[in-house]
Scaffold this motif. Structure first.
Motif, PDB file in Angstrom:
ATOM      1  N   ILE A  11      -3.279   2.406  -0.813  1.00 11.85           N
ATOM      2  CA  ILE A  11      -2.439   2.055   0.606  1.00 11.85           C
ATOM      3  C   ILE A  11      -2.061   3.249   1.286  1.00 11.85           C
ATOM      4  O   ILE A  11      -1.694   3.182   2.469  1.00 11.85           O
ATOM      5  N   ALA A  12      -1.951   4.137   0.370  1.00 11.76           N
ATOM      6  CA  ALA A  12      -1.119   5.555   0.965  1.00 11.76           C
ATOM      7  C   ALA A  12      -1.996   6.246   1.730  1.00 11.76           C
ATOM      8  O   ALA A  12      -1.248   6.746   2.827  1.00 11.76           O
ATOM      9  N   LYS A  13      -3.287   6.174   1.680  1.00  9.99           N
ATOM     10  CA  LYS A  13      -3.963   7.123   2.550  1.00  9.99           C
ATOM     11  C   LYS A  13      -4.476   5.958   3.940  1.00  9.99           C
ATOM     12  O   LYS A  13      -5.259   6.845   4.741  1.00  9.99           O
ATOM     13  N   LEU A  14      -4.186   4.898   3.833  1.00  7.13           N
ATOM     14  CA  LEU A  14      -4.564   4.019   4.995  1.00  7.13           C
ATOM     15  C   LEU A  14      -3.714   4.048   6.203  1.00  7.13           C
ATOM     16  O   LEU A  14      -2.505   4.380   6.128  1.00  7.13           O
ATOM     17  N   SER A  15      -4.256   4.299   7.372  1.00 12.58           N
ATOM     18  CA  SER A  15      -3.522   4.370   8.577  1.00 12.58           C
ATOM     19  C   SER A  15      -3.167   2.711   8.898  1.00 12.58           C
ATOM     20  O   SER A  15      -3.514   1.922   8.334  1.00 12.58           O
ATOM     21  N   ASN A  16      -2.180   2.674   9.839  1.00 15.70           N
ATOM     22  CA  ASN A  16      -1.701   1.550  10.249  1.00 15.70           C
ATOM     23  C   ASN A  16      -2.715   0.730  11.211  1.00 15.70           C
ATOM     24  O   ASN A  16      -2.495   0.730  12.413  1.00 15.70           O
ATOM     25  N   GLU A  53       3.860  -0.700   9.471  1.00 18.30           N
ATOM     26  CA  GLU A  53       5.040   0.255   8.869  1.00 18.30           C
ATOM     27  C   GLU A  53       5.752  -0.574   7.775  1.00 18.30           C
ATOM     28  O   GLU A  53       6.147   0.160   6.888  1.00 18.30           O
ATOM     29  N   THR A  54       6.058  -1.851   8.177  1.00 19.03           N
ATOM     30  CA  THR A  54       6.736  -2.476   6.929  1.00 19.03           C
ATOM     31  C   THR A  54       6.005  -3.430   6.181  1.00 19.03           C
ATOM     32  O   THR A  54       6.721  -4.271   5.373  1.00 19.03           O
ATOM     33  N   LEU A  55       4.702  -3.930   6.556  1.00 16.87           N
ATOM     34  CA  LEU A  55       4.038  -5.146   5.788  1.00 16.87           C
ATOM     35  C   LEU A  55       2.657  -4.691   5.780  1.00 16.87           C
ATOM     36  O   LEU A  55       2.063  -4.204   6.368  1.00 16.87           O
ATOM     37  N   LEU A  56       2.058  -5.304   4.637  1.00 19.27           N
ATOM     38  CA  LEU A  56       0.687  -5.621   4.468  1.00 19.27           C
ATOM     39  C   LEU A  56       0.416  -6.965   4.295  1.00 19.27           C
ATOM     40  O   LEU A  56       0.941  -7.721   3.785  1.00 19.27           O
ATOM     41  N   THR A  57      -0.655  -7.352   5.069  1.00 21.90           N
ATOM     42  CA  THR A  57      -1.127  -8.764   5.138  1.00 21.90           C
ATOM     43  C   THR A  57      -2.366  -8.646   4.607  1.00 21.90           C
ATOM     44  O   THR A  57      -3.221  -8.086   5.192  1.00 21.90           O
ATOM     45  N   MET A  89       2.635  -8.567   1.489  1.00 21.80           N
ATOM     46  CA  MET A  89       3.404  -7.405   0.859  1.00 21.80           C
ATOM     47  C   MET A  89       4.508  -6.768   1.936  1.00 21.80           C
ATOM     48  O   MET A  89       3.864  -5.967   2.586  1.00 21.80           O
ATOM     49  N   LYS A  90       5.611  -6.599   1.490  1.00 22.10           N
ATOM     50  CA  LYS A  90       6.608  -6.158   2.123  1.00 22.10           C
ATOM     51  C   LYS A  90       7.193  -4.859   1.700  1.00 22.10           C
ATOM     52  O   LYS A  90       7.480  -4.914   0.445  1.00 22.10           O
ATOM     53  N   PHE A  91       7.369  -3.800   2.437  1.00 23.87           N
ATOM     54  CA  PHE A  91       7.811  -2.469   2.121  1.00 23.87           C
ATOM     55  C   PHE A  91       9.348  -2.719   1.664  1.00 23.87           C
ATOM     56  O   PHE A  91      10.073  -3.065   2.679  1.00 23.87           O
ATOM     57  N   GLY A  92      10.044  -2.289   0.655  1.00 23.41           N
ATOM     58  CA  GLY A  92      11.486  -2.317   0.228  1.00 23.41           C
ATOM     59  C   GLY A  92      11.699  -1.491  -0.676  1.00 23.41           C
ATOM     60  O   GLY A  92      10.890  -0.435  -1.205  1.00 23.41           O
ATOM     61  N   PRO A  93      12.953  -1.429  -1.166  1.00 14.44           N
ATOM     62  CA  PRO A  93      13.245  -0.416  -2.201  1.00 14.44           C
ATOM     63  C   PRO A  93      13.036  -0.665  -3.561  1.00 14.44           C
ATOM     64  O   PRO A  93      12.915   0.316  -4.281  1.00 14.44           O
ATOM     65  N   SER A 107       8.504   1.169  -1.442  1.00 14.04           N
ATOM     66  CA  SER A 107       8.129   2.071  -0.159  1.00 14.04           C
ATOM     67  C   SER A 107       7.128   3.203  -0.467  1.00 14.04           C
ATOM     68  O   SER A 107       6.395   3.577   0.295  1.00 14.04           O
ATOM     69  N   ASP A 108       7.498   3.724  -1.604  1.00 11.17           N
ATOM     70  CA  ASP A 108       6.374   4.770  -2.154  1.00 11.17           C
ATOM     71  C   ASP A 108       5.234   4.314  -2.858  1.00 11.17           C
ATOM     72  O   ASP A 108       4.571   5.195  -3.537  1.00 11.17           O
ATOM     73  N   THR A 109       5.012   3.005  -2.922  1.00  8.26           N
ATOM     74  CA  THR A 109       3.606   2.623  -3.503  1.00  8.26           C
ATOM     75  C   THR A 109       2.589   3.250  -3.323  1.00  8.26           C
ATOM     76  O   THR A 109       2.187   3.157  -2.031  1.00  8.26           O
ATOM     77  N   GLN A 110       1.512   3.788  -4.184  1.00 12.97           N
ATOM     78  CA  GLN A 110       0.612   4.621  -3.556  1.00 12.97           C
ATOM     79  C   GLN A 110      -0.916   3.615  -3.594  1.00 12.97           C
ATOM     80  O   GLN A 110      -1.803   3.500  -2.573  1.00 12.97           O
ATOM     81  N   GLN A 111      -0.934   2.552  -4.538  1.00 14.86           N
ATOM     82  CA  GLN A 111      -1.977   1.880  -4.438  1.00 14.86           C
ATOM     83  C   GLN A 111      -1.563   0.334  -4.995  1.00 14.86           C
ATOM     84  O   GLN A 111      -0.430   0.393  -5.663  1.00 14.86           O
TER      85      GLN A 111
END
Length: 182
Positions: A11-16, A53-57, A89-93, A107-111
């Protein structure tokens, strides 16, 4: 587990925006999990990932067949599977499960790995009673439509369904005796 890495999404390499992924599952996929319900199968999953920016569906569309054992005859048979599910999946601490369909990931999850989600959705789509297709016709014949309900009225009961009158007259005297135990 090299086979499990096939279900990773970087997911780190994916655009929004929305991205499409395809996964094929066979007997080796089911060998990765220690479940005794599904013995194998052949399925195809289309996963649509919407990244912001804040969510993966993730939208899962899984089709194919799973090999099950009949509860009645213990014969193996192929059960068709057709699943459509959504997971967020929501980005958080930190990594936390917020709900059954919503996780918080760092937030720093790569995959992320979707193998467990695929397996769970397939398992949840299976019927509780696993019957070989030849027994399904018998189950339909024994359906609840054929159950008859008999009702009888006690002598002296009236046909009216009104709530007026004394309810104490209808009480069995044995229950009346139990009231005196206090």
């Amino acid at each position: 587990m090299k086979k499990l890495k096939e279900y990773d999404i970087n997911i780190a390499k994916l655009s929004n925006k929305t991205h499409q992924f395809e996964f094929d599952m066979d007997d080796s996929f089911f060998d990765l999990f220690s479940g005794e319900i599904m013995h194998g199968g052949k399925l195809h999953a289309d996963v649509e990932l919407e990244k912001t920016e804040t969510l993966l569906t993730l939208h899962f569309d899984i089709k194919g067949t799973v090999r099950l054992t009949c509860d009645r005859s213990l014969e193996e048979f192929d059960q068709p599977v057709d699943v459509q599910e959504t997971f967020r999946m929501k980005f958080g601490p930190e990594d936390t499960e917020l709900d059954e369909d919503l996780w918080q990931i760092a937030s720093d999850t790569q995959q992320i790995n979707v193998a467990q989600h695929l397996y769970d959705y397939i398992g949840l789509s299976l019927p509780m009673k696993k019957l070989h297709p030849r027994f399904l016709e018998e189950e339909d014949e024994d359906s609840d439509d054929d159950i008859l309900i008999y009702s009888s009225k006690h002598a002296g009961d009236s046909d009216s369904d009104s709530d007026e009158g004394d309810d104490d007259d209808d009480i069995d005297p044995r229950w009346d005796a139990l009231k005196n135990l206090n």
